[in-house]
Scaffold this motif. Structure first.
Motif: not given
Length: 921
Positions: A22-26, A47-50, A53-56, A81-87
Motif C-alpha cells: 500500500i502506498t499513499g500520502t498523509v 506498520g511504517t511511518a511517513t 513529504d508525508g509519503n509512505f 479500509e484496504i481492499t486490494s493490493n497496490n492500493q
C-alpha cells in the motif's frame, strides 16, 4: 530456552509468502504533509511511518481486506479500509487530541491511549520538538505524575508513585526493548549512555506495577524509548545546542550538546543507521557544609560531619582512646575533612554512539532481522551510600532480533566498565590517612589537649579554645588542596580499589537477556492472545571491590513466562467494553517462583469517554547489591543477604584494651557478614543505651534473610473529551508485602546479642561494627494517590495544559525507627504548559511551570528536607521549511531560583541555550 525455541519455530512456520503493498500520502486539512505519521495495520504491530513529504509505503503478508490506522500526535486517528493490493490512498488527518495517540507499552500491542487498560503517559515527536526543557529526557519531568530527581547534569533519575533513591531499582528503562540498567549498579543512570535526541521516535511511560507483562524489575513503573527504523526514517539529520549553565557556586560555564543521525535504505531488503551524541558541560556543584546529623553544628563542633565535606566521617571518642582516664572530655571528635569541590572537577560529559543493520529477506514481507550495537561513556556524579565521581564509565549493548507482523525474538548482552570512577568520601578519608594515620592524628589531638591542662592552662583557654588548639596541632602539615603532596595522595587514592587506602570504583559486570513474544491476533478471531517469556543471567565481576567476588565472578539466573488475553465486547452502538487479563510466572534460582496476574476492564461511552479499572500484583526480586554486596562504606558495612554471601565477607578487628584486660578477649577477632543477620542489635536501641547506660533498652535485631517484595495494586481511571477540554484522571492504592529496605544494625565483636553481659560490655567499650543489612520489613506499608490532567485550546489555538498529582505513603515510622521506606516524593505536585506551535507562520513557543511541595528525603547517604520549589522553563522556535530546519532559543529555571531535588546534591541553577536542528522536523 526450549520454550523460546518453540516460539521461534512457531513464528517461522506462520510466515506467509504472499504480499500486499500500500502506498499513499498523509496530509493535514490544509493539504500540508505530515511527516512521521504512524501507519499501522489495525490489530497488529505491523506498520511504517511517513517521510518528510508525508509519503509512505507499507508492505505486509496479510491479504486484503483489512484496515490500516493512520495517526500522528496532535491529529485525530483515521481508519482506512484496504481492499486490494497496490492500493494508493490519500489520508487527511483532522486536528485531534492527545487521546488519539497510539501507544504500545500498556498491552504490548498498538492501541489508542484513550483505550489503554492502565495509566500511560506519552512523549512523542511533537512534545519533544516543543519541550521547553534542554532535551527530550529532561522534558519527561513535565509529564503528569512523574518525578525526575537530579543527581547531576548528566544523570537524572525518573520515577513514579514514590519509593526511590538515585539507585532506583524499582523502575525499569527500556530502549528498543533492551534494559538500560547498568550491570554494576543494577539501575539505569539516566540518559548518560542512552539515546540521541535525533533518533527518538517516541517515549512512553507506565506508572505503577507492570510485572504481569514485564517481569520482576517492572515494579514501580517503566520508561519505554523507541528509536526510528531506517526503513521508515532515512537521511541525515543533526542537532547542535550551545549555551551556558549558571549556578551561584559554579558561575557561568559553557554547555554543548550535539547529535547526528545517518540512516539509509539501500534497498527494500537492507537498511542501516548510525547515531552519535556528544554532551559536555559543568556539573551542578554540591557545596553544602551543613552538618548531616544536626544542622545547628558547625566546623567548630568537635564531631562535625558536613554534608559535602569528606574525611570527617572518621571519628572517635577521645576519652575512650585515652583509656577512660578522664584527662580529656568524654566527647566524639572527627578528623578534618575536605570539601567536595576539592575532590572533583565537576566535569559533565557524555559520548555515545549506536548503529543498526536491518535486513528484510522476503520482499513485501515485514520479517526483519536486525543487529543493534550501543556504546557509551561519560562522566557524572552519582549519589548512593557515598558520593561518587563517575569518570570514564563505559557501557555497551549488543542485540540480535528477529521480528515479523506478530512476533519478536531478541537476545542482548549489557556490560560495563567503571573506568576511572572513584568514591569521593573515601578519597577524602584516605588523603588524610596518607598524610597521617588515624592513630597518630587522634594521638596528637589528645596529647595537645592534655598538655594544655598539665601546663596549668597559662592562657586561660576555654574548653572550645582547647579543642581548637588540639585540632590545629593535629592538622599541622596537613595536605592542602592545590599542593603537590595533596595531588599525589589524591592520585594514589583514586587508583587503588582497596578502600582501606584507596577509593577506586572497579567493576566489569554484565548480564545476558533474551525474550520473545507471539501475538495470535491474526489466527484467533474471538480475542487477541499473546504469549511470551524471558531469561536473564547475571555475571558480577568487581574484583571484590563492590561484591564479594574477590575469588571469582558471581553468576545466577532467572526466567519468566507470561500470557495475555484481550477481548473487545460491543455492548451497544455507543458502548464498548475491553477486558484484558494477563499473568506471568517468574523464577529466580535463588528464590521460589512468583505468579503476578493483572485484570483490567475499560468501558468506552459515546467514543468520547472511557472508564477503566484494574487490579494487579507485582513483585521484585532483590537486586544484585541486595544479595551480594560486601562493601565497607565507612559509617557501616553493606553486606548482602544471599545465604552464600554471608561468610564471603569477613574482616579483622582490633579489640580495645578494656576488652582484652577486663574480658579476656584476643587482640584481634575476625567477624563475617553473618554477624549482621545473626548477632546484632538495632541501631536505635544501641543509641538509646549509649545515651542512658541502661542495657534494658537494647533490642536484638537479627534481621531476616532477604526475599522478593510484593505489591497489590488497584487503579481506577477516566479519560474523556468535553468539547475542547481533555480530561485524564487516575487514582491508585498500593499495599506492599515483605517491603525491601536496608536496616542499620550493630554487632558486638564478642558476646551474643541478648546475653545481657558480654555483648553489652562490647557495646560499652566500642568493640562493635555497624552494618547496613538488606532485609524485608514486616511493617505495614501502603501508598495511594491520584493525578488529573487537563488540556484545551484557548485564545483561538493556544495550547493550555495542567496537571495535579497527590501522592502519600501510609507507614508508621515511629513504630519502626530503624526502617526506611525511601518514599522520597512530594505530596503535592502541580505542572502547567502554555504554548502554540505556530503563533504566526513558522514561529512557535512553549512555557512550562512546575511546582513541588516540600518533602523528606531519606537514603543511605543522608536524610533531610527538600524545600518546595517553583521552576519556569521557556523556549521560542522558528522553522525554516526550505532547509528542513528549526532554530530554538530557550532557558530552564528562568527565574534563577536555585533548588535541589534530593538531600546532598548540588543546587540546580539555570541553563540558557540556542539550538539548530536540521532535517528532523
Amino acid at each position: 530456552m526450549r520454550t523460546i525455541l518453540s516460539i521461534v519455530l512457531l513464528c517461522f512456520s506462520g510466515i506467509a509468502f504472499s504480499q500486499t503493498t500500500i502506498t499513499g500520502t498523509v496530509v493535514d486539512d490544509s493539504q500540508q504533509p505530515i511527516p512521521s505519521a504512524n501507519v499501522i495495520i489495525d490489530g497488529t504491530s505491523v506498520g511504517t511511518a511517513t517521510d518528510f513529504d508525508g509519503n509512505f509505503t507499507l508492505t505486509t503478508n496479510q491479504n486484503p481486506p483489512f484496515t490500516i490506522q493512520v495517526s500522528s500526535v496532535g491529529f485525530a486517528t483515521e481508519n482506512v479500509e484496504i481492499t486490494s493490493n497496490n492500493q494508493n490512498i490519500n489520508v487527511v488527518l483532522a486536528e485531534g487530541t492527545s487521546l488519539d495517540e497510539v501507544v504500545i507499552s500498556a498491552s504490548r500491542t498498538p492501541e489508542r491511549i484513550f483505550e489503554s487498560p492502565v495509566t500511560v503517559e506519552r512523549f512523542g515527536l511533537r512534545e519533544i520538538k516543543n519541550t521547553a526543557s534542554a532535551d527530550f529526557y529532561d522534558g519527561l519531568e513535565n509529564l503528569k505524575g512523574v518525578d525526575v530527581n537530579t543527581n547531576s547534569l548528566t544523570f537524572k533519575s525518573v520515577n513514579t508513585r514514590g519509593f526511590a533513591t538515585f539507585a532506583n531499582t524499582r523502575f525499569m528503562q527500556l530502549v528498543d526493548g533492551m534494559d538500560n540498567s547498568t550491570p554494576a549498579l543494577n539501575f539505569p543512570i539516566g540518559n548518560l549512555v542512552g539515546m540521541t535526541e535525533t533518533d527518538v521516535l517516541s517515549v512512553e511511560l507506565l506508572p505503577g506495577a507492570s510485572s504481569a507483562l514485564y517481569g520482576a524489575n517492572a515494579f514501580n513503573g517503566i520508561l519505554f524509548m523507541r528509536s526510528k527504523n531506517p526503513f521508515d526514517h532515512t537521511g541525515i539529520s543533526g542537532s547542535i545546542k550551545r549555551g551556558i549553565t549558571s549556578q551561584e557556586s559554579a558561575g557561568d560555564n559553557p554547555y554543548t550538546d550535539l547529535s547526528i543521525r545517518m540512516a539509509h535504505k539501500f534497498s527494500d531488503k537492507f537498511a542501516a543507521k548510525v547515531n552519535f551524541g556528544y554532551l559536555k558541560g559543568t556539573d551542578w556543584q554540591a557545596t553544602s557544609e551543613v552538618d548531616k546529623i544536626d544542622p545547628t553544628r558547625t566546623r567548630a563542633n568537635t564531631d562535625y560531619d558536613g554534608i559535602n565535606v569528606y574525611g570527617d566521617e572518621v571519628a572517635a571518642n577521645i576519652n575512650a582512646l585515652a583509656g577512660g582516664t578522664g584527662l580529656v572530655p568524654d566527647v566524639v571528635v572527627s578528623r578534618t575533612g575536605y570539601n567536595e569541590r576539592d575532590l572533583t572537577n565537576y566535569n559533565a560529559e557524555s559520548i555515545k554512539a549506536d548503529w543498526g543493520l536491518y535486513y528484510r529477506p522476503i520482499e513485501g514481507n515485514n520479517l526483519e532481522f536486525s543487529y543493534v550495537g550501543k556504546v557509551g561513556t561519560g562522566s557524572t556524579i552519582y549519589q548512593g551510600t557515598n558520593r561518587y565521581n563517575i569518570n570514564g564509565f563505559f557501557q555497551q549493548q549488543h542485540k540480535l532480533e528477529v521480528r515479523n507482523d506478530n512476533f519478536f525474538v531478541r537476545a542482548y548482552e549489557v556490560s560495563d566498565k567503571a573506568g576511572d570512577s572513584y568514591d569521593m568520601v573515601f578519597t577524602g578519608i584516605n588523603i588524610n590517612r596518607a598524610w597521617k594515620s588515624d592513630a597518630d592524628w587522634f594521638g596528637d589531638y589528645i596529647n595537645t589537649f592534655v598538655g594544655i591542662d598539665l601546663a596549668g592552662n597559662p592562657l586561660g583557654l576555654s574548653e572550645q579554645q582547647k579543642h581548637d588548639a588540639a585540632r590545629a596541632a593535629a592538622d599541622t602539615g596537613r595536605y592542602l588542596p592545590g599542593t603537590p603532596e595533596y595531588q599525589a595522595a589524591f592520585n594514589t587514592s583514586i587508583a587503588n580499589p582497596d578502600l582501606s587506602v584507596g577509593s577506586k570504583f572497579q567493576d566489569a559486570s554484565k548480564y545476558f537477556h533474551s525474550d520473545a513474544n507471539y501475538n495470535f491476533g491474526d489466527q484467533i478471531d474471538w480475542a487477541e492472545i499473546q504469549v511470551g517469556g524471558s531469561y536473564r543471567k547475571y555475571t558480577l565481576n568487581s574484583g571484590g571491590t563492590i561484591y564479594t567476588d574477590a575469588d571469582s565472578p558471581i553468576e545466577y539466573s532467572e526466567f519468566g513466562v507470561y500470557s495475555q488475553v484481550q477481548k473487545d465486547v460491543e455492548l451497544s452502538e455507543d458502548m464498548e467494553l475491553k477486558i484484558t487479563a494477563s499473568g506471568r510466572y517468574d523464577k529466580s534460582e535463588l528464590f521460589d517462583g512468583f505468579f503476578s496476574p493483572r485484570l483490567s476492564a475499560g468501558l468506552t461511552l459515546n467514543r468520547n469517554h472511557n472508564i477503566r479499572a484494574s487490579a494487579q500484583t507485582g513483585f521484585r526480586n532483590p537486586t544484585t547489591q541486595d544479595l551480594f554486596i560486601g562493601l565497607d562504606a565507612g559509617r557501616a558495612v553493606l553486606v548482602g543477604s544471599a545465604e552464600s554471601n554471608l561468610d564471603r565477607y569477613s574482616r579483622s578487628y582490633d579489640i580495645s584494651l578494656e576488652g582484652q584486660t577486663m574480658f579476656g578477649q584476643p587482640a584481634t577477632v575476625t567477624q563475617s557478614g553473618r554477624a549482621a543477620y545473626e548477632n546484632s542489635y538495632s541501631a536505635s536501641s544501641v543509641n538509646a543505651f549509649a545515651a542512658s547506660g541502661n542495657p534494658a533498652l537494647l533490642t536484638v535485631a537479627n534481621p531476616e534473610i532477604i526475599k522478593p517484595e510484593k505489591v497489590t495494586s488497584f487503579e481506577v481511571g477516566y479519560r474523556g473529551k468535553f468539547e475542547s477540554l481533555i480530561v485524564d484522571f487516575s487514582t491508585y492504592y498500593n499495599k506492599y508485602e515483605d517491603f525491601i529496605s536496608q536496616e542499620v544494625v550493630v554487632s558486638p565483636l564478642y558476646g551474643t546479642a541478648g546475653d545481657g553481659g558480654l555483648s553489652v560490655a562490647a557495646l560499652a567499650n566500642g568493640d562493635v561494627q555497624a552494618y547496613s543489612a538488606y532485609t524485608n520489613s514486616d511493617a505495614d506499608v501502603k501508598s495511594y494517590g491520584a493525578s488529573i490532567g487537563l488540556s484545551t485550546k484557548v485564545f483561538g489555538g493556544f495550547d493550555l495544559g495542567g496537571s495535579y498529582t497527590f501522592t502519600k505513603q501510609d507507614f508508621d515510622q515511629a513504630a519502626n525507627p530503624d526502617f526506611q521506606t525511601n518514599f522520597n516524593t512530594p505530596e503535592h505536585k502541580f505542572k502547567a504548559t502554555f504554548g502554540h506551535t505556530e503563533v504566526f507562520e513558522n514561529f512557535g513557543f512553549n512555557i512550562a511551570y512546575r511546582f513541588s511541595d516540600d518533602y523528606f528525603w531519606e537514603a543511605t547517604f543522608g536524610n533531610g528536607i527538600v524545600p518546595e520549589f517553583h521552576v519556569l522553563d521557556a523556549q521560542i522556535n522558528y522553522k525554516i521549511p526550505s532547509l528542513k530546519s528549526i532554530i530554538k532559543v530557550g532557558a530552564t529555571n528562568l527565574t534563577g531560583d536555585e533548588y535541589f531535588t534530593a538531600f546532598g546534591t548540588g543546587f540546580i541553577g539555570s541553563m540558557y541555550y540556542a539550538s539548530l536542528t536540521i532535517n528532523n522536523l
